[in-house]
Scaffold this motif. Structure first.
Motif, PDB file in Angstrom:
ATOM      1  N   THR A   1      -7.013  -0.632  -5.350  1.00 57.99           N
ATOM      2  CA  THR A   1      -6.213   0.478  -4.822  1.00 57.99           C
ATOM      3  C   THR A   1      -5.699   1.361  -5.952  1.00 57.99           C
ATOM      4  O   THR A   1      -5.813   2.596  -5.890  1.00 57.99           O
ATOM      5  CB  THR A   1      -5.025  -0.067  -3.995  1.00 57.99           C
ATOM      6  OG1 THR A   1      -5.537  -0.849  -2.912  1.00 57.99           O
ATOM      7  CG2 THR A   1      -4.149   1.056  -3.470  1.00 57.99           C
ATOM      8  N   LEU A   2      -5.146   0.763  -6.980  1.00 59.64           N
ATOM      9  CA  LEU A   2      -4.590   1.536  -8.088  1.00 59.64           C
ATOM     10  C   LEU A   2      -5.682   2.247  -8.888  1.00 59.64           C
ATOM     11  O   LEU A   2      -5.507   3.409  -9.287  1.00 59.64           O
ATOM     12  CB  LEU A   2      -3.751   0.650  -8.999  1.00 59.64           C
ATOM     13  CG  LEU A   2      -2.445   0.156  -8.379  1.00 59.64           C
ATOM     14  CD1 LEU A   2      -1.766  -0.854  -9.301  1.00 59.64           C
ATOM     15  CD2 LEU A   2      -1.517   1.315  -8.058  1.00 59.64           C
TER      16      LEU A   2
ATOM     17  N   ASN B   1       0.830  -1.214   0.000  1.00 58.21           N
ATOM     18  CA  ASN B   1       0.000   0.000   0.000  1.00 58.21           C
ATOM     19  C   ASN B   1       0.861   1.259   0.000  1.00 58.21           C
ATOM     20  O   ASN B   1       0.562   2.224  -0.707  1.00 58.21           O
ATOM     21  CB  ASN B   1      -0.945   0.019   1.199  1.00 58.21           C
ATOM     22  CG  ASN B   1      -2.093  -0.946   1.058  1.00 58.21           C
ATOM     23  OD1 ASN B   1      -2.434  -1.381  -0.044  1.00 58.21           O
ATOM     24  ND2 ASN B   1      -2.690  -1.306   2.174  1.00 58.21           N
TER      25      ASN B   1
ATOM     26  N   ARG C   1      -8.474   3.379  -7.789  1.00 57.02           N
ATOM     27  CA  ARG C   1      -8.937   4.527  -6.987  1.00 57.02           C
ATOM     28  C   ARG C   1      -7.921   5.668  -6.994  1.00 57.02           C
ATOM     29  O   ARG C   1      -8.287   6.828  -6.933  1.00 57.02           O
ATOM     30  CB  ARG C   1      -9.215   4.097  -5.554  1.00 57.02           C
ATOM     31  CG  ARG C   1     -10.457   3.261  -5.415  1.00 57.02           C
ATOM     32  CD  ARG C   1     -10.691   2.855  -3.987  1.00 57.02           C
ATOM     33  NE  ARG C   1     -11.877   2.021  -3.888  1.00 57.02           N
ATOM     34  CZ  ARG C   1     -12.105   1.182  -2.900  1.00 57.02           C
ATOM     35  NH1 ARG C   1     -11.237   1.051  -1.905  1.00 57.02           N
ATOM     36  NH2 ARG C   1     -13.208   0.461  -2.885  1.00 57.02           N
ATOM     37  N   ALA C   2      -6.653   5.317  -7.036  1.00 59.72           N
ATOM     38  CA  ALA C   2      -5.587   6.320  -6.916  1.00 59.72           C
ATOM     39  C   ALA C   2      -5.203   6.958  -8.244  1.00 59.72           C
ATOM     40  O   ALA C   2      -4.635   8.058  -8.251  1.00 59.72           O
ATOM     41  CB  ALA C   2      -4.346   5.681  -6.280  1.00 59.72           C
ATOM     42  N   LEU C   3      -5.489   6.294  -9.345  1.00 55.45           N
ATOM     43  CA  LEU C   3      -5.029   6.762 -10.653  1.00 55.45           C
ATOM     44  C   LEU C   3      -6.194   6.999 -11.601  1.00 55.45           C
ATOM     45  O   LEU C   3      -7.208   6.304 -11.544  1.00 55.45           O
ATOM     46  CB  LEU C   3      -4.116   5.712 -11.296  1.00 55.45           C
ATOM     47  CG  LEU C   3      -2.810   5.406 -10.587  1.00 55.45           C
ATOM     48  CD1 LEU C   3      -2.169   4.168 -11.195  1.00 55.45           C
ATOM     49  CD2 LEU C   3      -1.865   6.592 -10.670  1.00 55.45           C
TER      50      LEU C   3
ATOM     51  N   GLN D   1       0.863  10.641 -11.336  1.00 53.38           N
ATOM     52  CA  GLN D   1      -0.198  11.634 -11.525  1.00 53.38           C
ATOM     53  C   GLN D   1       0.072  12.446 -12.791  1.00 53.38           C
ATOM     54  O   GLN D   1       1.185  12.905 -13.033  1.00 53.38           O
ATOM     55  CB  GLN D   1      -0.302  12.564 -10.311  1.00 53.38           C
ATOM     56  CG  GLN D   1      -0.869  11.890  -9.092  1.00 53.38           C
ATOM     57  CD  GLN D   1      -2.242  11.273  -9.304  1.00 53.38           C
ATOM     58  OE1 GLN D   1      -3.130  11.845  -9.933  1.00 53.38           O
ATOM     59  NE2 GLN D   1      -2.417  10.061  -8.789  1.00 53.38           N
TER      60      GLN D   1
ATOM     61  N   ALA E   1       0.975   3.956  -3.077  1.00 58.66           N
ATOM     62  CA  ALA E   1       0.716   5.396  -2.884  1.00 58.66           C
ATOM     63  C   ALA E   1       1.854   6.209  -3.481  1.00 58.66           C
ATOM     64  O   ALA E   1       1.615   7.230  -4.150  1.00 58.66           O
ATOM     65  CB  ALA E   1       0.530   5.706  -1.405  1.00 58.66           C
TER      66      ALA E   1
ATOM     67  N   ALA F   1       1.537   5.971  -7.292  1.00 59.16           N
ATOM     68  CA  ALA F   1       0.413   6.780  -7.778  1.00 59.16           C
ATOM     69  C   ALA F   1       0.780   8.258  -7.798  1.00 59.16           C
ATOM     70  O   ALA F   1       0.428   8.981  -8.737  1.00 59.16           O
ATOM     71  CB  ALA F   1      -0.815   6.538  -6.913  1.00 59.16           C
ATOM     72  N   GLU F   2       1.503   8.702  -6.799  1.00 62.16           N
ATOM     73  CA  GLU F   2       1.938  10.106  -6.762  1.00 62.16           C
ATOM     74  C   GLU F   2       2.877  10.403  -7.936  1.00 62.16           C
ATOM     75  O   GLU F   2       2.746  11.438  -8.597  1.00 62.16           O
ATOM     76  CB  GLU F   2       2.639  10.398  -5.433  1.00 62.16           C
ATOM     77  CG  GLU F   2       2.980  11.853  -5.251  1.00 62.16           C
ATOM     78  CD  GLU F   2       3.601  12.128  -3.892  1.00 62.16           C
ATOM     79  OE1 GLU F   2       4.500  12.989  -3.835  1.00 62.16           O
ATOM     80  OE2 GLU F   2       3.190  11.494  -2.897  1.00 62.16           O
TER      81      GLU F   2
END
Length: 127
Positions: A78-79, A27, A81-83, A38, A31, A34-35
Motif C-alpha cells: 500500500t505504501l 488503510n 503504491r502511494a508514495l 507527498q 492514505a 501518504a497525502e
C-alpha cells in the motif's frame, strides 16, 4: 512501551493486527499519511518478522509470525503504491532473530548483520 508510558486502555478498545476493522482503519491512516508525505523524501524500511532465530529455533509456534508478515506485506505494498519512496529490503538470510538480544527473543529483534545491512542501505539511499 505504551503501558510504561502510562497508557493503559481496555484491551478490547485496542485495534490490533488480525482484529476486525484493523486493515480498514490502517488503510485510511495510510492514505492520510501518504497525502501528508507527498513531495517529501521517504525511506520505507521493509522489515518482516523472523521465522527462526540464530540457533535455528522455529519462532512460528511461539509468535504470530505469519499473521504479522501477511499484514506487513499489505502495508508495504500500500505504501509503495502511494508514495514515491526508496525501499530498504532484506535478504532472507538476514531475517533472523537474535536469541541473545538484549531486549529478549522476539521475531523483530534481529542479529547484528541485519542492522548492519540497514545502516549500509540507508546510507546508500540517502546519499
Amino acid at each position: 512501551e505504551a503501558a510504561r508510558a502510562g497508557f493503559a486502555p481496555e484491551r478490547d478498545a485496542q485495534l490490533a493486527v488480525g482484529r476486525p476493522g484493523f486493515i480498514t482503519a490502517w488503510n485510511k491512516a495510510a492514505a492520510d499519511l501518504a497525502e501528508l508525505l507527498q513531495g517529501r523524501r521517504v525511506v520505507l524500511n521493509k522489515s518482516y518478522w523472523a521465522t527462526h532465530d540464530d540457533s535455528g529455533q522455529d519462532l512460528t509456534a511461539r509468535f504470530p509470525v505469519e499473521l504479522h508478515n501477511s499484514t506487513l506485506r499489505h502495508m508495504y505494498t500500500t505504501l509503495e503504491r502511494a508514495l514515491d519512496c526508496s525501499v530498504i529490503d532484506y535478504p532472507a538470510d538476514l531475517q533472523v532473530a537474535d536469541s541473545q538480544h538484549r531486549w529478549g527473543l522476539s521475531p523483530f529483534h534481529y542479529t547484528s548483520p541485519y542492522y548492519e545491512h540497514f545502516l549500509a542501505r540507508l546510507t546508500e539511499v540517502t546519499s
